[in-house]
Enzyme design. Structure first.
Site, short mmCIF file in Angstrom:
data_model
loop_
_atom_site.label_atom_id
_atom_site.label_comp_id
_atom_site.label_asym_id
_atom_site.label_seq_id
_atom_site.Cartn_x
_atom_site.Cartn_y
_atom_site.Cartn_z
N HIS A 44 42.26 42.39 31.77
CA HIS A 44 41.89 43.63 32.47
C HIS A 44 41.83 44.79 31.47
CE1 HIS A 44 43.82 41.74 36.25
NE2 HIS A 44 42.55 41.82 36.50
N LYS A 71 46.43 40.21 51.75
CA LYS A 71 46.67 39.43 50.52
C LYS A 71 48.14 39.52 50.16
CE LYS A 71 42.91 38.82 47.20
NZ LYS A 71 42.32 39.36 45.97
N ARG A 129 34.37 36.45 32.92
CA ARG A 129 35.06 35.56 31.99
C ARG A 129 34.21 34.34 31.72
NH1 ARG A 129 40.19 35.87 35.81
NH2 ARG A 129 38.41 36.07 37.20
N SER A 138 45.26 36.82 36.66
CA SER A 138 46.58 37.26 37.14
C SER A 138 47.32 36.09 37.77
CB SER A 138 46.43 38.37 38.17
OG SER A 138 45.83 39.49 37.60
P1 ADP Z 1 39.80 40.82 42.38
O1 ADP Z 1 40.73 40.37 43.46
O2 ADP Z 1 38.95 42.00 42.75
O3 ADP Z 1 39.02 39.72 41.72
P2 ADP Z 1 41.30 40.95 39.90
O4 ADP Z 1 42.42 41.88 39.55
O5 ADP Z 1 41.58 39.49 39.88
O6 ADP Z 1 40.80 41.45 41.30
O7 ADP Z 1 40.07 41.21 38.95
C1 ADP Z 1 39.45 42.47 38.84
C2 ADP Z 1 38.26 42.37 37.91
O8 ADP Z 1 38.73 42.05 36.59
C3 ADP Z 1 37.24 41.27 38.25
O9 ADP Z 1 35.96 41.74 37.90
C4 ADP Z 1 37.63 40.13 37.36
O10 ADP Z 1 36.54 39.29 37.08
C5 ADP Z 1 38.08 40.89 36.13
N1 ADP Z 1 39.02 40.12 35.32
C6 ADP Z 1 40.16 39.50 35.69
N2 ADP Z 1 40.75 38.86 34.64
C7 ADP Z 1 39.93 39.08 33.57
C8 ADP Z 1 39.93 38.68 32.21
N3 ADP Z 1 40.86 37.87 31.72
N4 ADP Z 1 38.92 39.10 31.44
C9 ADP Z 1 37.94 39.87 31.95
N5 ADP Z 1 37.86 40.26 33.20
C10 ADP Z 1 38.83 39.89 34.02
#
Ligand code: ADP
Length: 167
Positions: free
Chosen positions: A20, A44, A93, A131
């Site tokens: 992130h 959630k 990713r 995450s």
């Molecule tokens: P959501 O529930 O909206 O998917 P996340 O916190 O899992 O929330 O992800 C938020 C954004 O960050 C999404 O666009 C996701 O693809 C991106 N994201 C999550 N992990 C990574 C990572 N390791 N590298 C790049 N982008 C990421």
């Protein structure tokens, strides 16, 4: 043409990872102002409360002066309209992210034709990182140092220790 683009990076950030942060830093170089919008989704199950996720994001982005943290509930398109922002940042990713993200981007554009989604590719070293994977590794006692910023590591370890005490 909008001169000062306000870009929004929405997500659950439960917890925020180095993946992130990589996206946030890249976006902060591209846009004059970024709002990280943390989702307030009562359906959630989160390991960190909304306030805790906001606090962690605040800590890890404190050096980035054009980044602010906020939260929203309900429809993202409505939130964007309310704050007068029409640029969404999402991270990509691997190819499997693409289908879902593509669908979301088109749906958001259907809901409001002004909304554009910008996809940023993460650093190669974070392509496998999510995450949920970090939480699972932490629960199983693995080392998460390479995956999350130091303050997140500390809080996640504490949370996991408390959870295992209460079980
Ligand atoms: P959501 O529930 O909206 O998917 P996340 O916190 O899992 O929330 O992800 C938020 C954004 O960050 C999404 O666009 C996701 O693809 C991106 N994201 C999550 N992990 C990574 C990572 N390791 N590298 C790049 N982008 C990421």
């Amino acid at each position: 043409m909008t001169k000062k683009i306000l870009a929004v990076y929405p997500g659950s950030f439960d917890p925020p990872t180095k993946g992130h942060l990589d996206i946030i830093i890249r976006a902060s170089h591209l846009f004059p102002k970024i709002i990280i919008a943390v989702t307030k989704n009562i359906n959630k199950k989160h390991i960190f409360s909304l306030q805790e996720r906001i606090d962690l994001l605040q800590k890890i982005t404190e050096k980035l002066k054009n980044v602010k943290i906020s939260s929203f509930s309900g429809l993202l398109a409505n939130y964007l309209e309310n704050i007068n922002s029409f640029v969404l940042i999402r991270g990509l990713r691997v190819l499997s992210d693409f289908e879902y993200e593509f669908q979301m981007a088109l749906m958001n554009r259907k809901l409001n034709k002004k909304i554009e989604t910008i996809f940023l590719m993460t650093d190669q070293s974070y392509t496998f990182l999510s995450s949920s994977m970090v939480k699972e590794i932490a629960m199983l006692g693995g080392n998460i140092k390479n995956f999350v910023p130091e303050c997140v590591e500390k809080e996640l370890k504490k949370r996991v220790a408390n959870l295992s005490k209460s079980n």
